[in-house]
Scaffold this active site. Structure first.
Site, PDB file in Angstrom:
ATOM      1  N   LYS A  13      -3.827  19.915  -7.910  1.00 57.87           N
ATOM      2  CA  LYS A  13      -4.064  19.453  -9.231  1.00 57.87           C
ATOM      3  C   LYS A  13      -5.341  19.844  -9.668  1.00 57.87           C
ATOM      4  O   LYS A  13      -5.856  20.058 -10.765  1.00 57.87           O
ATOM      5  CB  LYS A  13      -3.970  18.007  -8.999  1.00 57.87           C
ATOM      6  N   ARG A  88      -1.979   6.317 -10.795  1.00 64.41           N
ATOM      7  CA  ARG A  88      -1.331   6.502  -9.364  1.00 64.41           C
ATOM      8  C   ARG A  88      -0.445   5.240  -9.096  1.00 64.41           C
ATOM      9  O   ARG A  88      -0.004   5.158  -7.955  1.00 64.41           O
ATOM     10  CB  ARG A  88      -2.609   6.484  -8.420  1.00 64.41           C
ATOM     11  N   ARG A 127      -8.788  22.315   4.117  1.00 65.03           N
ATOM     12  CA  ARG A 127      -9.888  22.042   3.488  1.00 65.03           C
ATOM     13  C   ARG A 127     -10.843  21.217   4.271  1.00 65.03           C
ATOM     14  O   ARG A 127     -12.138  21.237   3.817  1.00 65.03           O
ATOM     15  CB  ARG A 127      -9.345  21.114   2.383  1.00 65.03           C
ATOM     16  N   ARG A 134     -15.313  15.544   2.781  1.00 62.64           N
ATOM     17  CA  ARG A 134     -14.615  14.362   2.386  1.00 62.64           C
ATOM     18  C   ARG A 134     -13.999  13.509   3.561  1.00 62.64           C
ATOM     19  O   ARG A 134     -13.197  14.106   4.378  1.00 62.64           O
ATOM     20  CB  ARG A 134     -13.138  14.717   1.446  1.00 62.64           C
ATOM     21  N   ARG A 145      -2.501   8.823   3.052  1.00 56.06           N
ATOM     22  CA  ARG A 145      -2.381   8.851   1.662  1.00 56.06           C
ATOM     23  C   ARG A 145      -1.196   9.608   1.212  1.00 56.06           C
ATOM     24  O   ARG A 145      -0.853   9.369   0.155  1.00 56.06           O
ATOM     25  CB  ARG A 145      -3.545  10.366   1.665  1.00 56.06           C
TER      26      ARG A 145
HETATM   27  P1  AMP Z   1      -8.435  11.895  -4.956  1.00 59.21           P
HETATM   28  O1  AMP Z   1      -9.448  12.947  -5.180  1.00 59.21           O
HETATM   29  O2  AMP Z   1      -7.661  11.936  -6.255  1.00 59.21           O
HETATM   30  O3  AMP Z   1      -7.518  12.613  -3.801  1.00 59.21           O
HETATM   31  O4  AMP Z   1      -8.559  10.561  -4.751  1.00 59.21           O
HETATM   32  C1  AMP Z   1      -9.345  10.110  -3.383  1.00 59.21           C
HETATM   33  C2  AMP Z   1      -9.262   8.538  -3.231  1.00 59.21           C
HETATM   34  O5  AMP Z   1      -9.694   7.943  -4.407  1.00 59.21           O
HETATM   35  C3  AMP Z   1      -7.825   8.094  -3.342  1.00 59.21           C
HETATM   36  O6  AMP Z   1      -7.292   8.320  -1.932  1.00 59.21           O
HETATM   37  C4  AMP Z   1      -7.986   6.585  -3.677  1.00 59.21           C
HETATM   38  O7  AMP Z   1      -8.623   5.917  -2.254  1.00 59.21           O
HETATM   39  C5  AMP Z   1      -8.914   6.847  -4.679  1.00 59.21           C
HETATM   40  N1  AMP Z   1      -8.278   6.953  -6.110  1.00 59.21           N
HETATM   41  C6  AMP Z   1      -8.426   7.998  -6.936  1.00 59.21           C
HETATM   42  N2  AMP Z   1      -7.891   7.801  -7.953  1.00 59.21           N
HETATM   43  C7  AMP Z   1      -7.052   6.380  -8.008  1.00 59.21           C
HETATM   44  C8  AMP Z   1      -6.377   5.813  -8.763  1.00 59.21           C
HETATM   45  N3  AMP Z   1      -5.815   6.152  -9.917  1.00 59.21           N
HETATM   46  N4  AMP Z   1      -5.994   4.501  -8.361  1.00 59.21           N
HETATM   47  C9  AMP Z   1      -6.461   4.150  -7.202  1.00 59.21           C
HETATM   48  N5  AMP Z   1      -7.251   4.775  -6.297  1.00 59.21           N
HETATM   49  C10 AMP Z   1      -7.547   5.979  -6.703  1.00 59.21           C
END
Ligand code: AMP
Length: 188
Positions: A13, A88, A127, A134, A145
């Site tokens: 994404k 989400r 990654r 991360r 996740r």
């Molecule tokens: P991402 O970089 O999009 O994979 O997000 C990393 C982490 O941030 C996720 O595993 C969640 O812990 C938190 N996170 C990101 N976006 C959201 C969201 N819209 N709602 C809840 N938690 C989020």
């Protein structure tokens, strides 16, 4: 143009969002990046969410909805935006509908990038090896996740299908081919 990029962690994404940002002058709004910036700056919010991100669970809907509501009204979003990582949950999707409605804005498309689980684990392992910054890019957290994605995020798919907005894309193709399919959808 206002888009949502939907898909499990590792689906690509962010890569596609960055490309669309350059190509169409849209703003990429990655809630994961925003949260990581809060953590890096050691803000009150950052300290509150750090362990949640490290575990792969979701930050509360209230916090996320407030974060996005505040962000989409900024001048850099005037030409449009790509939501990457938000909504989400179905509650977040409903809150987004309300906020767009209040600002008299429409959503143009919800692009779902589909990638199978084996491939996702392979990508995250790669990654973690290449980037390594991360804490949630490791196999154990990745399992959580993915489970969280299935339980809480995947229900968004029928939500947007019902609205006739969902555009599935085969994310197993090369980055260039995925990009081509997305461009075709957006040109239609
Ligand atoms: P991402 O970089 O999009 O994979 O997000 C990393 C982490 O941030 C996720 O595993 C969640 O812990 C938190 N996170 C990101 N976006 C959201 C969201 N819209 N709602 C809840 N938690 C989020």
């Amino acid at each position: 143009m206002r888009l949502i990029l939907l898909g499990p962690p590792g689906a690509g994404k962010g890569t596609q969002a960055k490309r669309l940002e350059d190509l169409h002058g849209l703003k990429q709004l990655s809630t994961g990046d925003m949260l990581r910036a809060e953590i890096a700056s050691d803000s009150t919010l950052g300290r509150r969410v750090e362990s949640i991100l490290a575990s792969g669970d979701l930050v509360s809907d209230d916090i996320m909805v407030e974060m996005i509501a505040h962000r989409i009204t900024k001048p850099d979003c005037e030409k449009g935006f790509i939501l990457d990582g938000f909504p989400r949950t179905v509650a977040q999707a409903e809150a987004l509908d309300d906020m767009l409605h209040n600002h008299k804005l429409d959503l143009d498309a919800v692009i779902e990038v589909q990638v199978n689980e084996d491939e996702l684990f392979g990508r995250i392992a790669k990654r973690a090896e290449e980037d390594g910054t991360r804490p949630d890019d490791n196999v154990e957290v990745m399992k959580n996740r993915l489970q969280v994605y299935k339980d809480l995020t995947a229900p968004i798919i029928p939500y947007y299908t019902g609205k006739g907005m969902l555009k599935p894309v085969d994310g197993m193709q090369s980055i260039e081919d995925v990009a081509k399919v997305i461009d075709t959808i957006l040109d239609a």
